[in-house]
Design an enzyme around this catalytic site. Structure first.
Site, PDB file in Angstrom:
ATOM      1  N   ASP A  82     -32.234-110.606  93.121  1.00  0.00           N
ATOM      2  CA  ASP A  82     -31.591-111.819  93.346  1.00  0.00           C
ATOM      3  C   ASP A  82     -31.112-112.505  92.042  1.00  0.00           C
ATOM      4  O   ASP A  82     -29.945-113.144  91.947  1.00  0.00           O
ATOM      5  CB  ASP A  82     -32.790-112.712  93.652  1.00  0.00           C
ATOM      6  CG  ASP A  82     -34.238-112.427  93.139  1.00  0.00           C
ATOM      7  OD1 ASP A  82     -34.417-111.728  92.213  1.00  0.00           O
ATOM      8  OD2 ASP A  82     -35.107-113.343  93.324  1.00  0.00           O
ATOM      9  N   ASP A 117     -20.324-105.199  97.011  1.00  0.00           N
ATOM     10  CA  ASP A 117     -19.555-106.164  97.738  1.00  0.00           C
ATOM     11  C   ASP A 117     -19.353-107.431  97.135  1.00  0.00           C
ATOM     12  O   ASP A 117     -18.289-107.936  97.228  1.00  0.00           O
ATOM     13  CB  ASP A 117     -20.068-106.233  99.328  1.00  0.00           C
ATOM     14  CG  ASP A 117     -19.599-105.350 100.029  1.00  0.00           C
ATOM     15  OD1 ASP A 117     -19.272-104.043  99.946  1.00  0.00           O
ATOM     16  OD2 ASP A 117     -19.932-105.578 101.214  1.00  0.00           O
ATOM     17  N   LYS A 135     -36.476-104.823  92.447  1.00  0.00           N
ATOM     18  CA  LYS A 135     -37.247-106.187  92.907  1.00  0.00           C
ATOM     19  C   LYS A 135     -38.699-105.934  92.763  1.00  0.00           C
ATOM     20  O   LYS A 135     -39.560-105.653  93.866  1.00  0.00           O
ATOM     21  CB  LYS A 135     -36.749-106.477  94.189  1.00  0.00           C
ATOM     22  CG  LYS A 135     -37.155-107.430  94.820  1.00  0.00           C
ATOM     23  CD  LYS A 135     -36.914-108.724  94.168  1.00  0.00           C
ATOM     24  CE  LYS A 135     -37.534-110.221  94.785  1.00  0.00           C
ATOM     25  NZ  LYS A 135     -37.184-111.371  94.029  1.00  0.00           N
ATOM     26  N   TYR A 179     -31.683 -95.795 102.151  1.00  0.00           N
ATOM     27  CA  TYR A 179     -30.631 -94.993 103.365  1.00  0.00           C
ATOM     28  C   TYR A 179     -31.111 -93.761 103.442  1.00  0.00           C
ATOM     29  O   TYR A 179     -30.138 -92.947 103.935  1.00  0.00           O
ATOM     30  CB  TYR A 179     -29.332 -95.010 102.891  1.00  0.00           C
ATOM     31  CG  TYR A 179     -28.761 -96.653 102.779  1.00  0.00           C
ATOM     32  CD1 TYR A 179     -29.462 -97.537 103.075  1.00  0.00           C
ATOM     33  CD2 TYR A 179     -27.588 -96.922 102.280  1.00  0.00           C
ATOM     34  CE1 TYR A 179     -28.733 -99.026 103.189  1.00  0.00           C
ATOM     35  CE2 TYR A 179     -27.041 -98.006 102.308  1.00  0.00           C
ATOM     36  CZ  TYR A 179     -27.748 -98.990 102.699  1.00  0.00           C
ATOM     37  OH  TYR A 179     -27.030-100.527 102.531  1.00  0.00           O
ATOM     38  N   ASP A 218     -25.577-101.126  97.100  1.00  0.00           N
ATOM     39  CA  ASP A 218     -24.437-101.480  98.270  1.00  0.00           C
ATOM     40  C   ASP A 218     -24.012-103.054  98.242  1.00  0.00           C
ATOM     41  O   ASP A 218     -22.901-103.528  98.376  1.00  0.00           O
ATOM     42  CB  ASP A 218     -25.018-101.076  99.585  1.00  0.00           C
ATOM     43  CG  ASP A 218     -24.045-101.094 100.609  1.00  0.00           C
ATOM     44  OD1 ASP A 218     -22.902-101.396 100.486  1.00  0.00           O
ATOM     45  OD2 ASP A 218     -24.534-100.746 101.812  1.00  0.00           O
TER      46      ASP A 218
END
Length: 348
Positions: free
Chosen positions: A218, A246, A185, A135, A242
């Site tokens: 993942d 959630d 990742k 971001y 982020d």
């Protein structure tokens, strides 16, 4: 009497509803504990943008700098102002200007709340890097609207930024149950995420009392669903954090329970506290928004201000309230009913 100056930005939609609820509880907690909260309200929001062409005035950051903390209700009204405008015009500038690089989100089931999983014993603290990474805002678009249009979005990971968020995560793990899970990742992103993994291993030597796990994003998403009770502190980059938070909100009963803190750990600037459920314009002003995430975020603010006894009292009052079934299920009680119950539990 100790007094703490709070900049209150109710924002849009239910942000106004839940921030009012949170302030009722926090003022009650302060009165009981013998300190005060001096709040000043700022109307910065999408409505403010439509009136002025900006989400906040040019001197907004300097205005906020003099406060002990910032409390944000929610921002966004996508039917009138694109999320990319509201986010980059208010929330992200505050986080970056005040170096609020540690985003903290607790994930656990409050008593009486039924989550979607079989497990009821998890207690996860997600630490999200909050100022750079995916971001960072580095990139651009060329040949817009043409067949050869190109859009670039470049992630920026600095040694300083990665080291400090990892160190913050290690310290949190040391203060809790002694386990840190670092999420990347690196099998697909061979530069930024490999760099993150290397920094994690390097710092692990300074924290021999903390057990460290490395997981790909993942696999981590699956772990949070299948075995959340095995997790303690989770640290991740801006984007991955982020997404995972959630998911964390979902397994703890929904976004109505999702509290957060944007922390400037060296306290050189104010930190900001906010529920993360968004502005929900469709239910704004109807007295039906769940204020628990907002109140919980307020308790996190009290902890940061050094009022830990009051913060724990608010958290205990939340638990006592949901244990009675009040606010434990969507739509079961009004915003004010939940607020009144928390205050009654706090004072009783």
């Amino acid at each position: 009497m100790t007094s703490h100056r709070i900049a209150l930005i109710p924002g849009d939609g239910i942000g106004t509803d839940v921030s009012d609820a949170a302030m009722q509880v926090l003022h009650a907690a302060a009165a009981t504990a013998g300190f005060s909260l001096e709040t000043e309200t700022f109307p910065w929001s999408c409505a403010y943008y439509l009136e002025t062409g900006a989400m906040m005035p040019e001197d907004g950051i300097e205005t906020l700098r003099g406060f002990d903390a910032i409390y944000l209700g929610a921002v966004g009204w996508p039917d009138t102002v694109p999320d990319s405008v509201s986010l980059h015009g208010l929330l992200l500038p505050i986080r970056k200007a005040f170096d609020q690089y540690a985003n903290i989100r607790p994930h656990r089931l409050l008593p009486g709340v039924e989550g979607p999983l079989k497990s009821e014993s998890f207690d996860i603290l997600c630490i999200r890097e909050n100022t750079e990474g995916e971001y960072s805002g580095a990139g651009g678009r060329v040949h817009q609207g043409r067949d050869n249009e190109v859009a670039l979005e470049t992630s920026v990971f600095t040694r300083k930024g990665v080291e400090r968020i990892l160190r913050f995560g290690f310290e949190q793990a040391r203060a809790r149950r002694g386990h840190l899970t670092s999420v990347t990742k690196s099998n697909a992103q061979k530069y930024s995420m490999v760099f993150w993994d290397e920094m994690t291993r390097a710092l692990a030597g300074e924290y021999p009392d903390v057990t460290v796990s490395h997981m790909h994003i993942d696999a981590m998403a699956a772990r949070m669903v299948m075995a959340p009770e095995t997790l303690d502190v989770v640290v991740a980059s801006n984007l991955f954090g982020d997404i995972l938070t959630d998911l964390g909100a979902a397994i703890q009963g929904g976004l109505g329970f999702a509290a957060s803190a944007n922390i400037c750990p060296d306290r050189a600037a104010p930190s900001m506290f906010e529920p993360v459920h968004g502005s929900a314009p469709d239910i704004a002003g109807q007295n039906i928004a769940n204020p628990i995430a907002a109140i919980w975020s307020g308790a996190m603010m009290l902890h940061h201000l050094g009022e830990s006894a009051a913060a724990e009292a608010v958290e205990n009052a939340l638990s006592a309230t949901t244990a009675q079934g009040i606010g434990a299920r969507p739509g079961s009680h009004s915003t004010q009913q939940i607020t009144d119950a928390v205050i009654a539990a706090l004072q009783g």
